[in-house]
Design a protein around this motif. Structure first.
Motif, PDB file in Angstrom:
ATOM      1  N   GLN A   1      -6.275   3.106  -7.635  1.00 41.09           N
ATOM      2  CA  GLN A   1      -6.237   4.147  -8.662  1.00 41.09           C
ATOM      3  C   GLN A   1      -6.598   3.593 -10.033  1.00 41.09           C
ATOM      4  O   GLN A   1      -5.874   2.799 -10.618  1.00 41.09           O
ATOM      5  CB  GLN A   1      -4.852   4.804  -8.719  1.00 41.09           C
ATOM      6  CG  GLN A   1      -4.742   5.873  -9.792  1.00 41.09           C
ATOM      7  CD  GLN A   1      -3.893   7.049  -9.375  1.00 41.09           C
ATOM      8  OE1 GLN A   1      -4.238   7.770  -8.452  1.00 41.09           O
ATOM      9  NE2 GLN A   1      -2.775   7.252 -10.050  1.00 41.09           N
ATOM     10  N   GLY A   2      -7.749   4.023 -10.547  1.00 43.60           N
ATOM     11  CA  GLY A   2      -8.230   3.562 -11.824  1.00 43.60           C
ATOM     12  C   GLY A   2      -7.520   4.180 -13.014  1.00 43.60           C
ATOM     13  O   GLY A   2      -6.773   5.158 -12.893  1.00 43.60           O
TER      14      GLY A   2
ATOM     15  N   GLY B   1      -8.930   8.101  -9.145  1.00 37.22           N
ATOM     16  CA  GLY B   1      -9.061   7.977 -10.593  1.00 37.22           C
ATOM     17  C   GLY B   1     -10.403   8.476 -11.073  1.00 37.22           C
ATOM     18  O   GLY B   1     -11.404   7.762 -10.985  1.00 37.22           O
ATOM     19  N   GLY B   2     -10.471   9.726 -11.540  1.00 39.69           N
ATOM     20  CA  GLY B   2     -11.715  10.261 -12.063  1.00 39.69           C
ATOM     21  C   GLY B   2     -12.638  10.834 -11.015  1.00 39.69           C
ATOM     22  O   GLY B   2     -13.841  10.961 -11.247  1.00 39.69           O
TER      23      GLY B   2
ATOM     24  N   HIS C   1       0.935   8.181 -12.601  1.00 42.59           N
ATOM     25  CA  HIS C   1       1.126   6.749 -12.772  1.00 42.59           C
ATOM     26  C   HIS C   1      -0.185   6.009 -12.530  1.00 42.59           C
ATOM     27  O   HIS C   1      -0.816   6.152 -11.480  1.00 42.59           O
ATOM     28  CB  HIS C   1       2.211   6.237 -11.820  1.00 42.59           C
ATOM     29  CG  HIS C   1       3.557   6.811 -12.099  1.00 42.59           C
ATOM     30  ND1 HIS C   1       4.174   7.705 -11.274  1.00 42.59           N
ATOM     31  CD2 HIS C   1       4.392   6.641 -13.158  1.00 42.59           C
ATOM     32  CE1 HIS C   1       5.344   8.057 -11.790  1.00 42.59           C
ATOM     33  NE2 HIS C   1       5.499   7.420 -12.936  1.00 42.59           N
ATOM     34  N   THR C   2      -0.590   5.227 -13.488  1.00 40.23           N
ATOM     35  CA  THR C   2      -1.882   4.554 -13.399  1.00 40.23           C
ATOM     36  C   THR C   2      -1.867   3.257 -14.194  1.00 40.23           C
ATOM     37  O   THR C   2      -1.066   3.091 -15.116  1.00 40.23           O
ATOM     38  CB  THR C   2      -3.001   5.489 -13.910  1.00 40.23           C
ATOM     39  OG1 THR C   2      -4.258   4.885 -13.688  1.00 40.23           O
ATOM     40  CG2 THR C   2      -2.853   5.804 -15.383  1.00 40.23           C
TER      41      THR C   2
ATOM     42  N   ALA D   1       0.545   4.616   2.902  1.00 41.50           N
ATOM     43  CA  ALA D   1      -0.401   4.340   1.816  1.00 41.50           C
ATOM     44  C   ALA D   1       0.387   4.061   0.545  1.00 41.50           C
ATOM     45  O   ALA D   1       1.509   4.543   0.371  1.00 41.50           O
ATOM     46  CB  ALA D   1      -1.341   5.528   1.600  1.00 41.50           C
ATOM     47  N   ALA D   2      -0.215   3.283  -0.353  1.00 41.08           N
ATOM     48  CA  ALA D   2       0.446   2.973  -1.619  1.00 41.08           C
ATOM     49  C   ALA D   2      -0.595   2.828  -2.712  1.00 41.08           C
ATOM     50  O   ALA D   2      -1.688   2.301  -2.484  1.00 41.08           O
ATOM     51  CB  ALA D   2       1.269   1.690  -1.502  1.00 41.08           C
ATOM     52  N   LEU D   3      -0.254   3.291  -3.907  1.00 48.15           N
ATOM     53  CA  LEU D   3      -1.153   3.194  -5.048  1.00 48.15           C
ATOM     54  C   LEU D   3      -1.177   1.776  -5.595  1.00 48.15           C
ATOM     55  O   LEU D   3      -0.155   1.083  -5.624  1.00 48.15           O
ATOM     56  CB  LEU D   3      -0.727   4.160  -6.153  1.00 48.15           C
ATOM     57  CG  LEU D   3      -1.329   5.568  -6.097  1.00 48.15           C
ATOM     58  CD1 LEU D   3      -0.828   6.308  -4.860  1.00 48.15           C
ATOM     59  CD2 LEU D   3      -0.972   6.361  -7.347  1.00 48.15           C
ATOM     60  N   ALA D   4      -2.356   1.367  -6.062  1.00 49.88           N
ATOM     61  CA  ALA D   4      -2.524   0.053  -6.674  1.00 49.88           C
ATOM     62  C   ALA D   4      -3.438   0.183  -7.874  1.00 49.88           C
ATOM     63  O   ALA D   4      -4.488   0.820  -7.798  1.00 49.88           O
ATOM     64  CB  ALA D   4      -3.103  -0.938  -5.673  1.00 49.88           C
ATOM     65  N   GLY D   5      -3.045  -0.455  -8.975  1.00 47.64           N
ATOM     66  CA  GLY D   5      -3.866  -0.442 -10.177  1.00 47.64           C
ATOM     67  C   GLY D   5      -4.465  -1.791 -10.497  1.00 47.64           C
ATOM     68  O   GLY D   5      -5.113  -1.954 -11.529  1.00 47.64           O
ATOM     69  N   ALA D   6      -4.266  -2.760  -9.597  1.00 46.26           N
ATOM     70  CA  ALA D   6      -4.801  -4.108  -9.793  1.00 46.26           C
ATOM     71  C   ALA D   6      -4.924  -4.790  -8.436  1.00 46.26           C
ATOM     72  O   ALA D   6      -4.251  -4.407  -7.469  1.00 46.26           O
ATOM     73  CB  ALA D   6      -3.887  -4.921 -10.712  1.00 46.26           C
TER      74      ALA D   6
END
Length: 371
Positions: free
Chosen positions: A186-187, A219-220, A193-194, A163-168
């Motif tokens: 992640q919002g 995110g939230g 990191h966001t 898995a990997a975080l993405a902000g866009a």
């Protein structure tokens, strides 16, 4: 509360919990979710191995995962002494002056402290992967996007999804092209990191781009209502981090009467008491707003250094802050959901509350359809 991810990972609820605490991670797994242990605090491979062995013995045979911090591009690390020489003297002076002004005591040299330095380096992150794959982990997550291709291949050879975080959206698409199995959307509200896009906008965008079966919403998220919203927007599960910091099982850092200094700070914070800054790692991350973050926002403060130099710079400072008992001087990643974190509760009670709120939200949605 079920989704295809439950069958895919052998879990009861599609709730993935990132936490640096093995006690919290194990409790989440036992409760039916997926506990994901943050590994960045481990600089010693043997120490991580011991903790994962403990996880093996305390999760009732249920699945758990690990979270690493590894950039896709391999940086030039060299020796630690060489990295130290890249840190400007004025930055070091600022840190020492700030700690003195905030009355943060020096470390007790007779006690052991996690340095929090090397865990941000690529070579140590790779050692985390090697150690983790010797255990029956069911997920490897990366807080800095796609891991290097050979690491993804290594995980897949062991049958472990990545898995990997993405902000866009573009990040999410790139992750999938690189072989990442789950995208953590992640919002902006998230701790750590966001990116710059709010969850309500980001989640459906990423779901539309890569398919909801591959998306965890982050995110939230701190209530069953928000989990219901995430699933309604197309995600197949949620990734929760900050909300576990006030779990009764969380025991990292200094504590008094069973409550850590960090928890004392969080309990009195509102959703407005966070700040997105580069001072934690060199990359934008949301932290609890304290006298430490305010000092770095002052006009005379230096600019944050790039990763990993910023973490090398503030590592000992964070150790000292963690060992102190002043909740007004805390260096802790935390999301805007802290406004809901108003009491210390066991993980089992948190889960019961999440499930009850989810059912209530689902009933409201069903009632709206019937009308």
């Amino acid at each position: 509360m079920r989704s295809p991810l439950c069958d895919r990972f052998g879990i009861e609820y599609p709730i993935f919990a990132f936490t640096p605490s093995q006690d919290v991670a194990a409790a989440v797994t036992r409760a039916g979710g997926m506990g994901v242990l943050g590994c960045v605090r481990f600089n010693d491979a043997d120490e991580l191995d011991e903790v994962l062995t403990w996880m093996d013995e305390n999760t009732d045979g249920k699945p758990y995962g690990v979270d690493i911090v590894m950039p896709a591009k391999v940086p030039t690390e060299g020796k630690a002494v060489d990295l130290d020489q890249l840190i400007p003297a004025e930055h070091r002076a600022f840190v020492e002056r700030t700690l003195a002004e905030l009355n943060v005591p020096p470390l007790d040299t007779s006690a052991e402290h996690a340095t929090g330095v090397l865990g941000w380096l690529h070579s140590v992150a790779r050692s985390h992967v090697d150690v983790a794959l010797k255990h029956p982990i069911k997920l490897i997550a990366n807080a800095l996007g796609s891991p290097p291709p050979d690491v993804i291949a290594q995980a897949h050879e062991h049958g472990v999804p990545v898995a990997a975080l993405a902000g866009a959206v573009e990040h999410a698409k790139r992750h999938r092209e690189n072989g990442v199995d789950l995208v953590i959307a992640q919002g902006y509200e998230a701790g750590g990191h966001t990116g710059e896009i709010a969850s309500m906008v980001l989640w459906p965008e990423i779901v539309d781009a890569v398919g909801g079966e591959n998306v965890l919403a982050a995110g939230g998220v701190g209530s069953g209502r928000q989990i219901a919203a995430a699933l309604a927007l197309g995600a197949s599960g949620v990734w929760m981090g900050s909300y576990w910091l006030t779990a009764a099982e969380y025991r990292l850092g200094s504590a008094a009467n069973g409550i850590s200094t960090t928890q004392r700070a969080l309990l009195k914070a509102t959703s407005a008491d966070t700040v997105r800054t580069r001072i934690y790692s060199g990359k934008p991350a949301r932290l609890l707003k304290t006298k430490w973050t305010q000092a770095w926002a002052a006009p005379d403060a230096p600019e944050a250094l790039p990763m990993p130099l910023q973490n090398l710079l503030v590592s000992e400072a964070h150790q000292r802050i963690s060992a102190s008992t002043d909740p007004d001087v805390v260096a802790m990643p935390a999301g805007q959901i802290i406004g809901r974190m108003n009491e210390i509760k066991p993980v089992a009670d948190i889960f019961a509350e999440l499930l009850r709120e989810f059912d209530e939200a689902a009933d409201r949605i069903q009632g709206a359809r019937e009308k």
